[in-house]
Design an enzyme around this catalytic site. Structure first.
Site, PDB file in Angstrom:
ATOM      1  N   LYS A  15       0.826  -1.218   0.000  1.00  0.00           N
ATOM      2  CA  LYS A  15       0.000   0.000   0.000  1.00  0.00           C
ATOM      3  C   LYS A  15       0.858   1.265   0.000  1.00  0.00           C
ATOM      4  O   LYS A  15       0.648   2.177  -0.796  1.00  0.00           O
ATOM      5  CB  LYS A  15      -0.932   0.035   1.230  1.00  0.00           C
ATOM      6  CG  LYS A  15      -1.880  -1.137   1.319  1.00  0.00           C
ATOM      7  CD  LYS A  15      -2.732  -1.068   2.563  1.00  0.00           C
ATOM      8  CE  LYS A  15      -1.971  -1.123   3.878  1.00  0.00           C
ATOM      9  NZ  LYS A  15      -1.267  -2.376   4.161  1.00  0.00           N
ATOM     10  N   ARG A  90      -9.682   1.143   8.389  1.00  0.00           N
ATOM     11  CA  ARG A  90      -9.252  -0.216   8.724  1.00  0.00           C
ATOM     12  C   ARG A  90     -10.288  -0.962   9.542  1.00  0.00           C
ATOM     13  O   ARG A  90     -10.047  -2.117   9.912  1.00  0.00           O
ATOM     14  CB  ARG A  90      -7.999  -0.102   9.581  1.00  0.00           C
ATOM     15  CG  ARG A  90      -6.727  -0.528   8.920  1.00  0.00           C
ATOM     16  CD  ARG A  90      -5.693  -0.202   9.940  1.00  0.00           C
ATOM     17  NE  ARG A  90      -4.524  -0.968   9.859  1.00  0.00           N
ATOM     18  CZ  ARG A  90      -3.416  -0.570   9.250  1.00  0.00           C
ATOM     19  NH1 ARG A  90      -3.397   0.551   8.581  1.00  0.00           N
ATOM     20  NH2 ARG A  90      -2.343  -1.292   9.315  1.00  0.00           N
ATOM     21  N   ARG A 129      12.092  -5.282   4.449  1.00  0.00           N
ATOM     22  CA  ARG A 129      11.756  -3.854   4.251  1.00  0.00           C
ATOM     23  C   ARG A 129      12.681  -2.940   5.050  1.00  0.00           C
ATOM     24  O   ARG A 129      12.977  -3.180   6.211  1.00  0.00           O
ATOM     25  CB  ARG A 129      10.314  -3.605   4.684  1.00  0.00           C
ATOM     26  CG  ARG A 129       9.993  -2.114   4.719  1.00  0.00           C
ATOM     27  CD  ARG A 129       8.528  -1.852   4.760  1.00  0.00           C
ATOM     28  NE  ARG A 129       7.902  -2.282   5.996  1.00  0.00           N
ATOM     29  CZ  ARG A 129       6.611  -2.158   6.237  1.00  0.00           C
ATOM     30  NH1 ARG A 129       5.815  -1.639   5.316  1.00  0.00           N
ATOM     31  NH2 ARG A 129       6.102  -2.557   7.376  1.00  0.00           N
ATOM     32  N   ARG A 161      11.391  -1.260  10.720  1.00  0.00           N
ATOM     33  CA  ARG A 161      10.327  -0.949  11.666  1.00  0.00           C
ATOM     34  C   ARG A 161      10.275  -1.971  12.790  1.00  0.00           C
ATOM     35  O   ARG A 161      10.417  -3.164  12.559  1.00  0.00           O
ATOM     36  CB  ARG A 161       8.973  -0.907  10.933  1.00  0.00           C
ATOM     37  CG  ARG A 161       8.683   0.455  10.367  1.00  0.00           C
ATOM     38  CD  ARG A 161       7.488   0.514   9.479  1.00  0.00           C
ATOM     39  NE  ARG A 161       6.292  -0.169   9.942  1.00  0.00           N
ATOM     40  CZ  ARG A 161       5.149  -0.186   9.265  1.00  0.00           C
ATOM     41  NH1 ARG A 161       5.063   0.461   8.114  1.00  0.00           N
ATOM     42  NH2 ARG A 161       4.102  -0.832   9.722  1.00  0.00           N
ATOM     43  N   ARG A 172      -0.287  -8.679  13.236  1.00  0.00           N
ATOM     44  CA  ARG A 172      -0.860  -7.673  12.320  1.00  0.00           C
ATOM     45  C   ARG A 172      -1.703  -8.355  11.231  1.00  0.00           C
ATOM     46  O   ARG A 172      -2.749  -7.849  10.849  1.00  0.00           O
ATOM     47  CB  ARG A 172       0.264  -6.831  11.692  1.00  0.00           C
ATOM     48  CG  ARG A 172       0.848  -5.828  12.688  1.00  0.00           C
ATOM     49  CD  ARG A 172       2.185  -5.274  12.240  1.00  0.00           C
ATOM     50  NE  ARG A 172       2.153  -4.653  10.947  1.00  0.00           N
ATOM     51  CZ  ARG A 172       3.222  -4.501  10.154  1.00  0.00           C
ATOM     52  NH1 ARG A 172       4.411  -4.940  10.554  1.00  0.00           N
ATOM     53  NH2 ARG A 172       3.106  -3.908   9.000  1.00  0.00           N
TER      54      ARG A 172
HETATM   55  P1  AP5 Z   1       4.875  -1.626   1.745  1.00  0.00           P
HETATM   56  O1  AP5 Z   1       4.531  -0.775   0.587  1.00  0.00           O
HETATM   57  O2  AP5 Z   1       5.635  -1.003   2.869  1.00  0.00           O
HETATM   58  O3  AP5 Z   1       3.543  -2.357   2.297  1.00  0.00           O
HETATM   59  P2  AP5 Z   1       2.328  -1.781   3.116  1.00  0.00           P
HETATM   60  O4  AP5 Z   1       1.105  -2.451   2.595  1.00  0.00           O
HETATM   61  O5  AP5 Z   1       2.338  -0.287   3.136  1.00  0.00           O
HETATM   62  O6  AP5 Z   1       2.677  -2.384   4.522  1.00  0.00           O
HETATM   63  P3  AP5 Z   1       2.586  -1.750   5.971  1.00  0.00           P
HETATM   64  O7  AP5 Z   1       3.338  -2.703   6.862  1.00  0.00           O
HETATM   65  O8  AP5 Z   1       3.027  -0.322   6.008  1.00  0.00           O
HETATM   66  O9  AP5 Z   1       1.080  -1.853   6.230  1.00  0.00           O
HETATM   67  P4  AP5 Z   1       0.408  -1.871   7.547  1.00  0.00           P
HETATM   68  O10 AP5 Z   1      -0.977  -1.650   7.097  1.00  0.00           O
HETATM   69  O11 AP5 Z   1       0.617  -3.060   8.398  1.00  0.00           O
HETATM   70  O12 AP5 Z   1       1.142  -0.703   8.385  1.00  0.00           O
HETATM   71  P5  AP5 Z   1       0.778   0.787   8.692  1.00  0.00           P
HETATM   72  O13 AP5 Z   1       2.008   1.586   8.647  1.00  0.00           O
HETATM   73  O14 AP5 Z   1      -0.409   1.228   7.919  1.00  0.00           O
HETATM   74  O15 AP5 Z   1       5.640  -2.913   1.191  1.00  0.00           O
HETATM   75  C1  AP5 Z   1       6.216  -3.870   2.067  1.00  0.00           C
HETATM   76  C2  AP5 Z   1       7.590  -4.324   1.530  1.00  0.00           C
HETATM   77  O16 AP5 Z   1       7.376  -5.059   0.317  1.00  0.00           O
HETATM   78  C3  AP5 Z   1       8.536  -3.167   1.168  1.00  0.00           C
HETATM   79  O17 AP5 Z   1       9.841  -3.528   1.497  1.00  0.00           O
HETATM   80  C4  AP5 Z   1       8.376  -3.022  -0.360  1.00  0.00           C
HETATM   81  O18 AP5 Z   1       9.545  -2.520  -0.967  1.00  0.00           O
HETATM   82  C5  AP5 Z   1       8.071  -4.444  -0.781  1.00  0.00           C
HETATM   83  N1  AP5 Z   1       7.140  -4.502  -1.915  1.00  0.00           N
HETATM   84  C6  AP5 Z   1       6.011  -3.764  -2.093  1.00  0.00           C
HETATM   85  N2  AP5 Z   1       5.389  -4.120  -3.245  1.00  0.00           N
HETATM   86  C7  AP5 Z   1       6.139  -5.118  -3.797  1.00  0.00           C
HETATM   87  C8  AP5 Z   1       6.020  -5.900  -4.993  1.00  0.00           C
HETATM   88  N3  AP5 Z   1       4.985  -5.734  -5.850  1.00  0.00           N
HETATM   89  N4  AP5 Z   1       6.951  -6.834  -5.233  1.00  0.00           N
HETATM   90  C9  AP5 Z   1       8.000  -7.003  -4.355  1.00  0.00           C
HETATM   91  N5  AP5 Z   1       8.176  -6.294  -3.220  1.00  0.00           N
HETATM   92  C10 AP5 Z   1       7.252  -5.359  -2.948  1.00  0.00           C
HETATM   93  O19 AP5 Z   1       0.277   0.656  10.210  1.00  0.00           O
HETATM   94  C11 AP5 Z   1       1.183   0.382  11.262  1.00  0.00           C
HETATM   95  C12 AP5 Z   1       0.429   0.403  12.592  1.00  0.00           C
HETATM   96  O20 AP5 Z   1      -0.160   1.720  12.797  1.00  0.00           O
HETATM   97  C13 AP5 Z   1      -0.764  -0.553  12.711  1.00  0.00           C
HETATM   98  O21 AP5 Z   1      -0.352  -1.858  13.102  1.00  0.00           O
HETATM   99  C14 AP5 Z   1      -1.606   0.149  13.785  1.00  0.00           C
HETATM  100  O22 AP5 Z   1      -1.069  -0.051  15.078  1.00  0.00           O
HETATM  101  C15 AP5 Z   1      -1.433   1.631  13.433  1.00  0.00           C
HETATM  102  N6  AP5 Z   1      -2.458   2.094  12.479  1.00  0.00           N
HETATM  103  C16 AP5 Z   1      -2.236   2.548  11.206  1.00  0.00           C
HETATM  104  N7  AP5 Z   1      -3.398   2.887  10.623  1.00  0.00           N
HETATM  105  C17 AP5 Z   1      -4.372   2.646  11.527  1.00  0.00           C
HETATM  106  C18 AP5 Z   1      -5.798   2.766  11.499  1.00  0.00           C
HETATM  107  N8  AP5 Z   1      -6.437   3.206  10.414  1.00  0.00           N
HETATM  108  N9  AP5 Z   1      -6.490   2.433  12.616  1.00  0.00           N
HETATM  109  C19 AP5 Z   1      -5.861   2.005  13.726  1.00  0.00           C
HETATM  110  N10 AP5 Z   1      -4.524   1.844  13.807  1.00  0.00           N
HETATM  111  C20 AP5 Z   1      -3.783   2.149  12.716  1.00  0.00           C
END
Ligand code: AP5
Length: 217
Positions: A15, A90, A129, A161, A172
């Site tokens: 994402k 979410r 990552r 991270r 997660r």
């Molecule tokens: P990446 O693009 O970083 O993936 P992502 O989907 O953004 O993963 P996240 O871990 O950031 O998602 P998340 O939803 O768990 O975390 P968030 O920060 O929102 O890609 C991952 C890796 O794969 C990278 O190394 C990339 O280079 C590689 N990659 C990508 N695409 C690829 C491809 N096609 N082929 C090969 N490699 C590829 O949330 C973190 C925390 O914040 C949550 O756990 C929660 O505690 C809190 N939080 C955030 N939002 C909310 C909410 N709305 N409500 C409540 N709590 C929240």
């Protein structure tokens, strides 16, 4: 009428990576709830202190706090034409709140792009990552920086991270399946869900998302 493009999908689904690319292509700001929490954590704000434990455990931050934070961000001037939302909503209450925010700010939540990636790929993606403090995302194999360990743009040190440890990643994924996956049916019912195969190369996934956006316009 402004446009909120929502990216949903499992942790590590791509994402953040894709939201940044799509933001560069269409000019809407990229709004990541996770990045907003991490900025607050680094700045040691009250919001950051509240969010810390939830992020460390891989649990969701309470809805009221998250909704207020995103509402404030969407009210900023750069979101007037639209925004790309990554990681929000979410939960069903967050999705309901986004409908209300959109109504208040004359925006439409459309399309909601579901990035589909098999579970087996997620742990490998997250364990490789590396991030920059400004939110750029790398992968040791699939998207390596030009200089190992350094950000391509400003040369700062990359970091991994805390919540990418395998045990937190497993939680997660569980939280995603329990609390976020129900949004697939929610947006299917509203006829705005657009699934995209996230198990392709980075450029192919970007192309698929931009094709959806072109078809919608
Ligand atoms: P990446 O693009 O970083 O993936 P992502 O989907 O953004 O993963 P996240 O871990 O950031 O998602 P998340 O939803 O768990 O975390 P968030 O920060 O929102 O890609 C991952 C890796 O794969 C990278 O190394 C990339 O280079 C590689 N990659 C990508 N695409 C690829 C491809 N096609 N082929 C090969 N490699 C590829 O949330 C973190 C925390 O914040 C949550 O756990 C929660 O505690 C809190 N939080 C955030 N939002 C909310 C909410 N709305 N409500 C409540 N709590 C929240």
């Amino acid at each position: 009428m402004s446009q909120y493009v929502v990216l949903i999908g499992p942790p590590g689904g791509g994402k953040g990576t894709q939201a940044k690319r799509v933001s560069e292509a269409i000019g809407y700001p990229h709004i990541s709830s996770g990045d907003l929490f991490r900025k607050n954590l680094r700045a040691e704000t009250d919001l950051g202190k509240l969010a810390q434990g939830y992020l460390d455990r891989g649990e969701l931050v309470p809805d009221d706090v998250t909704i207020a934070m995103v509402r404030d961000r969407l009210s900023e001037a750069d979101c007037e034409a639209g925004a790309i939302l990554d990681g929000f909503p979410r939960t069903t209450p967050q999705a309901d709140a986004l409908e209300k925010i959109a109504a208040d700010l004359s925006a439409a939540v459309d399309p909601v792009i579901l990035i589909e990636v098999p579970d087996g790929t997620l742990v490998e993606r997250l364990s490789g990552r590396w991030m920059s403090k400004s939110g750029r995302v790398y992968h040791t194999i699939y998207n390596p920086p030009q200089v190992p360990g350094k950000d391509d743009e400003d040369g700062s040190d990359l970091y991994q991270r805390e919540d990418d440890k395998p045990e937190t990643v497993r939680n997660r994924i569980k939280v995603y399946e329990e609390q976020t996956a129900p949004l697939i049916a929610y947006y299917q019912q509203r006829k705005v869900l657009r699934p995209v195969d996230g198990d392709q190369g980075l450029d192919e996934v970007t192309h698929s998302i931009l094709t959806v956006l072109e078809d919608e316009s």
